[in-house]
Design an enzyme around this catalytic site. Structure first.
Site, PDB file in Angstrom:
ATOM      1  N   HIS A 122      -0.070  43.818  -7.160  1.00 50.60           N
ATOM      2  CA  HIS A 122       1.089  44.362  -6.438  1.00 50.60           C
ATOM      3  C   HIS A 122       2.380  43.612  -6.773  1.00 50.60           C
ATOM      4  O   HIS A 122       3.471  44.121  -6.509  1.00 50.60           O
ATOM      5  CB  HIS A 122       0.828  44.367  -4.924  1.00 50.60           C
ATOM      6  N   GLY A 168       6.288  36.178  -1.261  1.00 49.32           N
ATOM      7  CA  GLY A 168       6.638  35.375  -2.431  1.00 49.32           C
ATOM      8  C   GLY A 168       5.499  34.477  -2.862  1.00 49.32           C
ATOM      9  O   GLY A 168       5.429  34.054  -4.010  1.00 49.32           O
ATOM     10  N   ASP A 223      -6.725  43.634  -6.706  1.00 48.66           N
ATOM     11  CA  ASP A 223      -5.329  43.177  -6.699  1.00 48.66           C
ATOM     12  C   ASP A 223      -5.110  41.969  -7.616  1.00 48.66           C
ATOM     13  O   ASP A 223      -4.470  40.996  -7.236  1.00 48.66           O
ATOM     14  CB  ASP A 223      -4.896  42.837  -5.266  1.00 48.66           C
ATOM     15  N   LEU A 229     -26.305  47.884  -7.875  1.00 48.87           N
ATOM     16  CA  LEU A 229     -27.770  47.819  -7.825  1.00 48.87           C
ATOM     17  C   LEU A 229     -28.393  49.182  -8.078  1.00 48.87           C
ATOM     18  O   LEU A 229     -29.478  49.284  -8.632  1.00 48.87           O
ATOM     19  CB  LEU A 229     -28.221  47.321  -6.450  1.00 48.87           C
ATOM     20  N   GLY A 230     -27.698  50.224  -7.654  1.00 55.19           N
ATOM     21  CA  GLY A 230     -28.278  51.564  -7.741  1.00 55.19           C
ATOM     22  C   GLY A 230     -28.958  51.975  -6.458  1.00 55.19           C
ATOM     23  O   GLY A 230     -29.893  52.781  -6.475  1.00 55.19           O
ATOM     24  N   VAL A 231     -28.495  51.412  -5.341  1.00 51.79           N
ATOM     25  CA  VAL A 231     -29.020  51.790  -4.027  1.00 51.79           C
ATOM     26  C   VAL A 231     -27.851  52.096  -3.103  1.00 51.79           C
ATOM     27  O   VAL A 231     -26.734  51.631  -3.310  1.00 51.79           O
ATOM     28  CB  VAL A 231     -29.882  50.674  -3.401  1.00 51.79           C
ATOM     29  N   SER A 237       2.457  35.553  -2.959  1.00 46.64           N
ATOM     30  CA  SER A 237       1.470  36.424  -3.599  1.00 46.64           C
ATOM     31  C   SER A 237       1.300  36.065  -5.064  1.00 46.64           C
ATOM     32  O   SER A 237       2.278  35.964  -5.810  1.00 46.64           O
ATOM     33  CB  SER A 237       1.897  37.883  -3.482  1.00 46.64           C
TER      34      SER A 237
END
Length: 466
Positions: A121, A223, A151, A280-282, A225
């Site tokens: 940002h 500032g 971010d 994970l695929g769950v 950030s």
């Protein structure tokens, strides 16, 4: 008179005897007990005390001194078009003008040759980027890549000299209450140092449950950030990213992206050009007392698996619906954020050890992570989704995306023709996946004209300008 004097003399003698007796019997006995380690028989409890305070032996000076030289001031120059006034335009020929806007933030030098990490940002929508070092030298910066979800952005400046930089620490080893230092440029005040403690880990501030912040009470203001959060050894353990405040200024809560996640994002951007996301695929949900009661479970913490993706490593390893994930790589999983915190530092095809509970019995298996693919993406009023195997066979295509909905009012007359059609290419580039299309749209932005090549719902090939 004589009787009164006698009574006074007798009282003095009695008092003297009492005083001598107290000194001899009580004080000497207490002293002897202390010397011999005999515990007092008093009913007042003896509370343990500590002569040292935790901050007394901590020295922030070296860590602060090293950090300020590696924290930079980032300026974001962008241009906006002011709105035109029809009356002013008619009478005076006045039209809207382009105005420059300057945003500021902080950044952290992570290599001696000029790679700098900051927040997305801080540099978002920038036309020009400028970096000022602690010695007041200024450089033009080039954007290498970003991860909007976490971010994080990576910049590069070119210089002949070796720059001071901060080494990465292990954010997984942070402990609650550990002292940390925040360094940045709040309100354009260069090299401001504040100190605080780690208030919480894996803090979720996102409705999607994806974020995983370090919470600290070190003072952070606008500032800051993109600035550094370091431990007392001067190691980078987080990138300061936001505050929680109704006023826009610090009120006691500040948050940072953990260094382990930041490091992985940077490595991905440098090696692959984009962030490699693994799952994970769950799918499922985190347990609590009420859910456990409804499901008649004895466990009240963990991640309950509701569905397993058929083509995933989780399915191949034997995970199934009803399993409760307790740990991954020996790290406790109590919430969905705990799960994402670990996966955010992994890449597709990495292997993790998953400890789960099934019918009251714990098991540990190795699971190969799979690549995450967005099933749908949106751009300028168009929503696209991946083609199913049936749709690929129907249209005899091994690439392309389905146009799910059209909400852009400009294309409302063609809504029926476009919805259900297939996006084949963007500016001449064949579209293979939603992730690829998303990257192209992000690179081009919303202000540029984009040519879409599509097959309409009736099978007609169309070329439209968005």
């Amino acid at each position: 008179m004589k009787k009164t004097i006698s009574l006074l003399f007798l009282s003095l003698i009695s008092g003297a005897i009492t005083l001598v007796g107290y000194k001899y019997f009580f004080e000497s006995s207490t002293l002897q007990n202390q010397q011999e380690g005999v515990q007092s028989t008093s009913t007042v409890p003896q509370l343990p005390t500590h002569t040292n305070t935790s901050i007394a032996g901590i020295d922030f000076t070296e860590a602060a001194e090293n950090t300020v030289h590696a924290v930079v001031h980032v300026k974001n120059l962008s241009y906006v078009q002011t709105r035109s006034n029809p009356i002013m335009e008619f009478f005076y020929g006045y039209k809207g003008q382009t105005q420059a806007q300057v945003g500021t933030g902080s950044g952290v030098i992570i290599t001696e040759d000029g790679y700098i990490v900051t927040n997305n940002h801080v540099i978002d929508n920038a036309s020009e980027l400028e970096v000022t070092l602690n010695d007041n030298q200024t450089y033009k910066a080039k954007l290498i890549g970003t991860d909007k979800q976490m971010d994080i952005a990576l910049l590069k400046i070119d210089t002949d000299k070796k720059l001071p930089y901060i080494i990465f620490g292990d954010s997984d080893n942070l402990k609650l209450g550990e002292w940390v230092i925040a360094v940045g440029n709040p309100f354009n005040l260069t090299s401001t140092v504040t100190a605080g403690i780690v208030s919480a880990k894996a803090r979720n501030l996102s409705k999607t449950g994806i974020q995983s912040f370090i919470q600290t009470d070190a003072v952070i203001n606008p500032g800051n950030s993109g600035g550094a959060l370091v431990n007392t050894r001067g190691e980078l353990i987080g990138i300061n990213t936001m505050i929680s405040s109704n006023t826009g200024s610090y009120v006691g809560y500040a948050f940072a992206v953990p260094s382990n996640i930041t490091k992985k994002i940077i490595e991905d951007l440098l090696e692959y050009g984009n962030v490699q996301q693994a799952v994970l695929g769950v799918s499922g949900f985190e347990l609590n007392n009420l859910i456990a009661k409804d499901l008649d479970l004895s466990l009240t913490q963990g991640f309950y698996i509701q569905e397993v993706v058929a083509t995933s490593g989780a399915k191949q390893s034997g995970l199934q619906k009803g399993d409760i994930i307790q740990r991954i790589n020996d790290k406790p999983i109590k919430t969905f954020v705990d799960l994402k915190t670990i996966l955010n530092t992994k890449r597709p095809n990495d292997k993790v050890n998953v400890t789960y509970n099934r019918d009251g019995i714990e098991n540990t298996i190795e699971v190969s992570l799979m690549k995450v693919e967005n099933t749908t993406i949106s751009y300028n009023g168009f929503e696209f989704e991946s083609l199913s195997i049936e749709e690929q066979n129907k249209f005899k295509l091994n690439y392309g995306l389905k146009i799910k909905t059209v909400k852009n009012p400009k294309y409302a007359p063609y809504k029926e023709e476009l919805e259900g059609g297939i996006l084949l290419a963007i500016n001449g580039k064949k579209v293979q996946t939603t992730n690829q299309a998303q990257r192209i749209f992000e690179e081009l932005g919303n202000k540029q004209k984009i040519k879409l090549e599509v097959i309409s719902a009736s099978g007609e090939v169309l070329r439209i300008i968005v």
